[in-house]
Scaffold this motif. Structure first.
Motif, PDB file in Angstrom:
ATOM      1  N   CYS A   1       8.739  16.168  25.310  1.00  0.00           N
ATOM      2  CA  CYS A   1      10.185  16.028  25.464  1.00  0.00           C
ATOM      3  C   CYS A   1      10.761  17.208  26.234  1.00  0.00           C
ATOM      4  N   GLY A   2      10.275  18.423  25.949  1.00  0.00           N
ATOM      5  CA  GLY A   2      10.736  19.601  26.682  1.00  0.00           C
ATOM      6  C   GLY A   2      10.422  19.486  28.172  1.00  0.00           C
ATOM      7  N   GLU A   3       9.208  19.045  28.490  1.00  0.00           N
ATOM      8  CA  GLU A   3       8.792  18.899  29.885  1.00  0.00           C
ATOM      9  C   GLU A   3       9.602  17.832  30.610  1.00  0.00           C
ATOM     10  N   ASN A   4      10.098  16.846  29.854  1.00  0.00           N
ATOM     11  CA  ASN A   4      10.830  15.728  30.453  1.00  0.00           C
ATOM     12  C   ASN A   4      12.340  15.809  30.255  1.00  0.00           C
ATOM     13  N   GLY A   5      12.818  16.957  29.767  1.00  0.00           N
ATOM     14  CA  GLY A   5      14.252  17.155  29.626  1.00  0.00           C
ATOM     15  C   GLY A   5      14.914  16.225  28.630  1.00  0.00           C
ATOM     16  N   LEU A   6      14.179  15.810  27.613  1.00  0.00           N
ATOM     17  CA  LEU A   6      14.713  14.866  26.636  1.00  0.00           C
ATOM     18  C   LEU A   6      14.987  15.583  25.324  1.00  0.00           C
ATOM     19  N   ALA A   7      16.214  15.481  24.847  1.00  0.00           N
ATOM     20  CA  ALA A   7      16.583  16.104  23.577  1.00  0.00           C
ATOM     21  C   ALA A   7      16.039  15.275  22.421  1.00  0.00           C
ATOM     22  N   ILE A   8      15.625  15.967  21.367  1.00  0.00           N
ATOM     23  CA  ILE A   8      15.139  15.256  20.176  1.00  0.00           C
ATOM     24  C   ILE A   8      15.937  15.717  18.963  1.00  0.00           C
TER      25      ILE A   8
END
Length: 158
Positions: free
Chosen positions: A149-156
Motif C-alpha cells: 500500500c505504501g509503494e502504491n500510495g494507498l491509505a489503509i
C-alpha cells in the motif's frame, strides 16, 4: 490520480489468503471496494463477449472487469499479489523462530517433499505452536500489505 479512500487492512490480508491462480484482485481507489474476478470474467471483458452468454450472477463481475480494463482515470489498482506471497518461505522463517531445537528440526523435516503443507500444519498442532504460527503468518501478511500500500500510495485503516 490521487487515491481517495483508505482500504481496510484486514480485508486486504484476507484477500491475499484466498487468492488462487485463476483469479485477479483489484482495488477501486475511489470507493475502497475490493473486486475479485475470475480468469473467465476477465477474458470475457477483454474479448468483448456479449453479456447475454453469461448467467446473471457473472454479468455484474464482467461489467466490473470492463470498467477495470477501460480505466482511463487509473482508479483501479491490481492487488493480485500471489507472486509476492510465498507461504513456504514464511513457514521456513517461522520454524527458524522456534526455540526448542527438537521441534524446530522436526518441523524442518516435515516441510520437505510432497505433502509439506499438510505435514507442517499437523506438526504445529502436535507441538502446540499453532497459535504462534497463525500470529506469525498474519504479521507477515500485514507487513506485505502495508509495504504494498505504501509503494502504491494507498491509505489503509486498521
Amino acid at each position: 490520480m490521487e487515491k481517495k479512500v483508505p482500504v481496510k487492512l484486514n480485508d486486504l490480508i484476507g484477500e491475499i489468503e484466498i487468492q488462487i491462480d485463476e483469479s485477479f484482485t483489484y482495488i477501486n481507489t475511489q470507493t475502497g471496494e475490493i473486486i475479485t474476478l475470475s480468469r473467465e470474467e476477465m477474458r470475457a471483458a477483454e474479448d468483448e463477449e456479449p453479456l447475454e452468454k453469461y448467467p446473471d450472477w457473472q454479468r455484474e463481475n464482467i461489467e466490473k472487469a470492463i470498467k477495470i480494463i477501460e480505466d482511463e482515470n487509473e482508479a483501479y489498482l491490481d492487488f493480485t499479489l500471489r507472486n509476492e506471497f510465498h507461504e513456504y518461505e514464511i513457514i521456513e522463517e517461522f520454524i527458524g523462530t522456534i526455540s526448542d531445537a527438537e521441534v524446530r528440526e522436526e518441523l524442518f523435516g516435515a516441510i520437505q517433499g510432497r505433502g509439506a503443507f499438510r505435514r507442517f500444519k499437523d506438526g504445529v498442532r502436535e507441538h502446540d505452536v499453532e497459535k504462534q504460527w497463525y500470529e506469525f503468518k498474519e504479521n507477515k501478511l500485514k507487513e506485505l500489505v502495508i509495504e504494498w500500500c505504501g509503494e502504491n500510495g494507498l491509505a489503509i485503516e486498521e
